[in-house]
Write a protein that holds these residues in place. Structure first.
Motif, mmCIF file in Angstrom:
data_model
loop_
_atom_site.group_PDB
_atom_site.id
_atom_site.type_symbol
_atom_site.label_atom_id
_atom_site.label_comp_id
_atom_site.label_asym_id
_atom_site.label_seq_id
_atom_site.Cartn_x
_atom_site.Cartn_y
_atom_site.Cartn_z
ATOM 1 N N PRO A 1 -4.959 -0.718 0.042
ATOM 2 C CA PRO A 1 -5.220 -1.847 -0.848
ATOM 3 C C PRO A 1 -6.577 -2.466 -0.535
ATOM 4 C CG PRO A 1 -3.025 -2.020 0.136
ATOM 5 C CD PRO A 1 -3.772 -0.944 0.870
ATOM 6 N N ILE B 1 -6.711 -0.665 -5.304
ATOM 7 C CA ILE B 1 -6.175 0.244 -4.276
ATOM 8 C C ILE B 1 -6.822 1.608 -4.459
ATOM 9 C CG2 ILE B 1 -4.199 1.158 -5.594
ATOM 10 C CD1 ILE B 1 -2.531 0.835 -2.982
ATOM 11 N N GLY C 1 0.835 -1.214 0.000
ATOM 12 C CA GLY C 1 0.000 0.000 0.000
ATOM 13 C C GLY C 1 0.864 1.257 0.000
#
Ligand SMILES: Cc1ncc(COP(=O)(O)O)c(C=O)c1O
Length: 400
Positions: free
Chosen positions: A40, A179, A26
């Motif tokens: 994410p 994401i 992330g």
């Protein structure tokens, strides 16, 4: 294998290790698109949903979306009871036209979903100006443009939130995944809560091991989390993205010059500045040969798929006629008096999207990951198709 044998397959379980792949991916992905925060999640559709929820989109709001795009761009809006307003595209890029967005704004408009499509970037600079002037939120959907850029900045850095999909066909893929990235700490907090049942990342070790999530609550979310397996695949994939994009761009250039020599088909791309910042997710080929146009995109893509053993397809069907787009099946819309007519996909005029559908087919990006022999084979397949188009039309008629 490391994850399989570890005590953590997901951030929603306790672990003996402080570092999850999910958090590492992330952060790494958010930083790669110059954003401060990344959340994410399980798919691009999940990312769209939490993005819309985080900015407070709900019943009564209108969100302007392209009339030619993957259905999730509109259905994510409709699932929240908000109205997807379909805007027509620019014929030279196949992305939403800024003039169509301006014409679609009403007092109920809250947000614009700027979607980069196929091998083109949407004119996000102009869309941002429109949003700034009219007090609207811009959300960027970069599910088809990982690693691209424009003169104004990196794709994924525009608007209040940008989202990506990592579904199997995408330029960065993990089977399923998505994401949402942002620079706003308040939105980061909400994005996390909407995707993990109200929980946010924690740094505190708890009894019995580390737990990635704290039970903060205050927001009713869902479990839309990404698993550790997916995050590990993506963390590795993100390191290859730029070199793969460069390779695809070189091979697209080679294909384009071969198509120029053959005639009858050409790659459709935006003509924005920063030509090197483009990406090739699907490569739309526009037909200008009468015999091919008569065959139509369904038959042409079937014939070329068979010839090249590649999954070649027509463009997505425009949303005013796409059987996947059924906003009235959203209970929030169906049960709100007066909303049905407003949401009806057929009330929107999408002449450019409809015309583009009739003249284009799309190659998958992986056909550009080979070398010159593969590009030569694609060009030879197209040349053969062009030469045999009239015969194919006869065979098609006879088979009916
Ligand atoms: C532009 C766009 N937005 C959103 C999505 C939805 O992503 P997912 O399939 O991961 O849910 C897609 C998927 O194709 C897409 O192309």
């Amino acid at each position: 294998m490391e994850i399989l044998h570890s005590s953590r397959w997901t951030i929603t379980a306790r672990s003996r290790h402080p570092d999850s792949y999910e958090r590492r991916f992330g952060t790494a992905f958010a930083h790669s698109v110059r954003r401060a925060f990344g959340v994410p999640c399980s798919s691009g559709s999940a990312a769209l949903t939490i993005a819309l929820q985080a900015v407070g989109i709900g019943p009564g709001d209108e969100v302007i979306v392209p009339g030619l795009t993957w259905v999730a761009c509109a259905s994510a809006v409709a699932h929240l009871g908000a109205v997807p307003v379909l805007a027509d595209i620019c014929p030279t890029s196949l992305c939403m036209a800024p003039e169509a967005v301006e014409a679609a704004i009403t007092p109920a408009t809250r947000a614009v979903l700027a979607v980069h499509m196929y091998a083109s970037r949407v004119d996000v600079g102009r869309l941002q100006n429109i949003c700034d002037e009219r007090g609207l939120l811009l959300i960027e959907d970069a599910s088809q443009a990982h690693g691209g850029s424009l003169s104004e900045g990196v794709i994924g850095s525009f608007g209040v939130i940008s989202i990506f999909s990592f579904q199997q066909t995408k330029l960065l893929a993990a089977g399923e995944g998505g994401i949402a990235v942002t620079d706003d700490p308040g939105l980061f907090d909400k994005l996390q809560k909407f995707r993990a049942d109200g929980r946010i990342y924690s740094d505190a070790p708890l009894d019995g091991g580390f737990y990635d999530l704290s039970d903060i609550g205050g927001v009713m979310g869902r479990n839309l989390c990404m698993s550790e397996f997916h995050a590990a695949i993506l963390l590795e994939g993100v390191q290859r993205l730029d070199s793969e994009n460069r390779h695809r761009a070189t091979m697209a250039g080679e294909l384009s010059s071969r198509l120029d020599a053959i005639g009858g088909m050409a790659i459709v791309r935006d003509d924005l500045a920063e030509p090197d910042g483009g990406t090739f997710y699907k490569i739309p080929l526009s037909m200008d040969d009468e015999a091919l146009l008569r065959l139509g995109p369904v038959l042409v893509s079937r014939a070329l798929s068979a010839e090249l053993n590649l999954p070649i397809a027509p463009l997505d069907l425009p949303l005013d006629r796409n059987p996947l787009y059924q906003p009235l099946t959203s209970p929030l819309i169906a049960r709100t008096p007066g909303l049905a007519d407003h949401v009806d996909p057929q009330r929107f005029q999408l002449p450019n999207a409809v015309a583009a559908w009739g003249r284009c087919i799309a190659l998958p990006h992986e056909c550009l990951l080979g070398g010159l022999p593969e590009v030569d084979a694609i060009a030879a397949g197209i040349e053969k198709l062009r030469a045999q188009a009239s015969r194919l039309a006869v065979l098609d008629r006879e088979s009916k």
